[in-house]
Scaffold this active site. Structure first.
Site, mmCIF file in Angstrom:
data_model
loop_
_atom_site.group_PDB
_atom_site.id
_atom_site.type_symbol
_atom_site.label_atom_id
_atom_site.label_comp_id
_atom_site.label_asym_id
_atom_site.label_seq_id
_atom_site.Cartn_x
_atom_site.Cartn_y
_atom_site.Cartn_z
ATOM 1 N N ASP A 22 51.224 31.319 80.904
ATOM 2 C CA ASP A 22 52.597 31.368 81.418
ATOM 3 C C ASP A 22 52.736 30.413 82.609
ATOM 4 O O ASP A 22 53.020 30.849 83.713
ATOM 5 C CB ASP A 22 52.974 32.812 81.812
ATOM 6 C CG ASP A 22 52.033 33.443 82.832
ATOM 7 O OD1 ASP A 22 50.866 33.000 82.945
ATOM 8 O OD2 ASP A 22 52.450 34.383 83.537
ATOM 9 N N HIS A 258 43.015 32.495 90.429
ATOM 10 C CA HIS A 258 42.989 33.468 89.321
ATOM 11 C C HIS A 258 42.603 32.914 87.931
ATOM 12 O O HIS A 258 41.533 33.199 87.413
ATOM 13 C CB HIS A 258 44.359 34.130 89.172
ATOM 14 C CG HIS A 258 44.818 34.913 90.353
ATOM 15 N ND1 HIS A 258 44.195 36.053 90.795
ATOM 16 C CD2 HIS A 258 45.865 34.733 91.201
ATOM 17 C CE1 HIS A 258 44.830 36.548 91.840
ATOM 18 N NE2 HIS A 258 45.846 35.755 92.108
HETATM 19 C C1 BDR Z 1 47.978 36.552 87.516
HETATM 20 O O1 BDR Z 1 49.395 36.690 87.674
HETATM 21 C C2 BDR Z 1 50.021 35.436 87.653
HETATM 22 O O2 BDR Z 1 50.896 35.309 88.735
HETATM 23 C C3 BDR Z 1 48.928 34.407 87.732
HETATM 24 O O3 BDR Z 1 49.250 33.250 86.971
HETATM 25 C C4 BDR Z 1 47.716 35.102 87.180
HETATM 26 O O4 BDR Z 1 47.622 34.942 85.800
HETATM 27 C C5 BDR Z 1 47.299 37.042 88.777
HETATM 28 O O5 BDR Z 1 47.570 38.394 88.997
HETATM 29 CA CA CA Z 2 48.918 33.247 84.576
#
Ligand code: BDR
Ligand code: CA
Length: 343
Positions: A22, A258
């Site tokens: 995403d 992340h």
């Molecule tokens: C996840 O949430 C999204 O905002 C980031 O892309 C990542 O996949 C982290 O909690």
């Molecule tokens: Ca993500």
């Protein structure tokens, strides 16, 4: 050819990966890591709602691949959660456009693959049985839908390595929930109980990987390329959010990495310690999106849902963050981009 040399060739073959994403700033850095790493062969990018609408995620995936000179299929996926209303995208984290408000973009040259993300996953799994690894880093609706389209999917997929959830580390959207799982908990529970080899790369490890903004300045200065310029711009926006939220992240004007950690787990599993156990997701109420892990071996519980019908997954608990950061930097500094157009 001897069987030993066959084995050697197989183990050095890059992994065929479908990246379910995403984008999203950390999704973009993970995409560029995957494209740059010789151990990964991205065979498709499937988009979902999450950090942005699914339409914007698809536009961004096409744009990021265009900028970096890669012609990988990009499909558009689910637009909302499995069984609850959608929420507005977190523009304060990723910007209105998901890439830190890039401003004027180059004219779009790439077209999406017309299939849905779920159909693409099923088609690729049938075409390459046992070879495809899924790396989802957003809400899990595309995987849940693919499981409905092809109930045998867990037997056709090599492995799922997802960014989401948490075992011990507090959540980032509630005291117990991580954003990707919280955004579509029903889909996530279907994915955790499907019965494929699954590794969860959650906040337990992603909150250990702090990437300083200066790292992206160095990468952009090294390549002098529109792709790494765009990444640098996007990360500056994202790092502002994290730096204002966490003092220790703000100390390096940085951000959490992340999503890239799912790919790092794939290519460097030795950097992680893990725990095996059954994982389920709380689908509603105050604990919505909590990833609950059965950490007591085979102990019997009176509560249904934790028996042998619930498969055992692997959760990453610690990571050698310095080594992961070095791997990220070295990979992004390698000559993975085509020559930048003169401007
Ligand atoms: C996840 O949430 C999204 O905002 C980031 O892309 C990542 O996949 C982290 O909690
Ligand atoms: Ca993500």
């Amino acid at each position: 050819m001897t069987s030993a040399s066959t084995q050697n060739r197989q183990s050095t073959q890059p992994r065929k990966v479908i990246y379910d994403t995403d984008p999203g700033v950390d999704d973009a850095m993970a995409l560029y890591f995957a494209l740059a790493h010789p151990g990964i062969e991205l065979v498709g990018i499937t988009t979902t709602f999450g950090n942005v609408t699914v339409e914007q995620a698809t536009v961004n995936a096409l744009y990021l691949t265009q900028l970096s000179g890669h012609d990988i299929p990009v499909t558009c996926g689910v637009a909302k959660p499995w069984a609850m209303p959608g929420k507005p995208p977190p523009t304060f984290i990723h910007g209105d456009d998901g890439l830190g408000n890039l401003g004027q973009r180059q004219p779009a040259k790439r077209q999406r693959d017309p299939r849905s993300s779920a159909q693409f996953i099923v088609d690729m799994a049938r075409a390459h049985p046992g070879e495809i690894t899924l790396v989802p880093v957003g809400p899990l609706g595309n995987l849940a839908l693919a499981l409905k389209l092809e109930p045998e999917l867990p037997k056709l997929i090599r492995e799922v390595v997802l960014m989401g959830g948490t075992v011990i580390e507090p959540g980032n959207v509630s005291p117990v929930a991580e954003a990707n799982i919280w955004n579509d908990p029903h889909a996530a529970d279907l994915v955790f109980t499907a019965g494929w080899p699954l590794t969860m790369v959650g906040l337990d490890v992603t909150h250990q990987l702090i990437l300083p903004g200066a790292l992206f300045d160095d990468i952009a200065a090294h390549h002098r390329h529109p792709a790494t310029d765009a990444l640098r711009h996007a990360v500056a926006f994202y790092a502002d959010f994290y730096s204002n939220l966490y003092a220790h992240v703000g100390a390096v004007r940085g951000c959490y990495g992340h999503d890239v950690l799912a790919f790092i787990r794939l290519v460097a599993p030795e950097l992680f310690t893990t725990l095996n156990g059954r994982i389920r997701v709380t689908t509603d109420g105050i604990g919505q999106g909590q990833t609950m892990m059965h950490r007591r071996g085979d102990m019997f519980f009176v509560q249904p849902g934790w028996g042998d019908d619930c498969p055992v997954s692997t959760a990453c608990l610690t990571v050698d963050a310095e080594a992961a950061k070095a791997l990220f930097l070295n990979t992004l500094m390698s000559p993975w981009l085509p020559a930048a157009p003169k401007h």
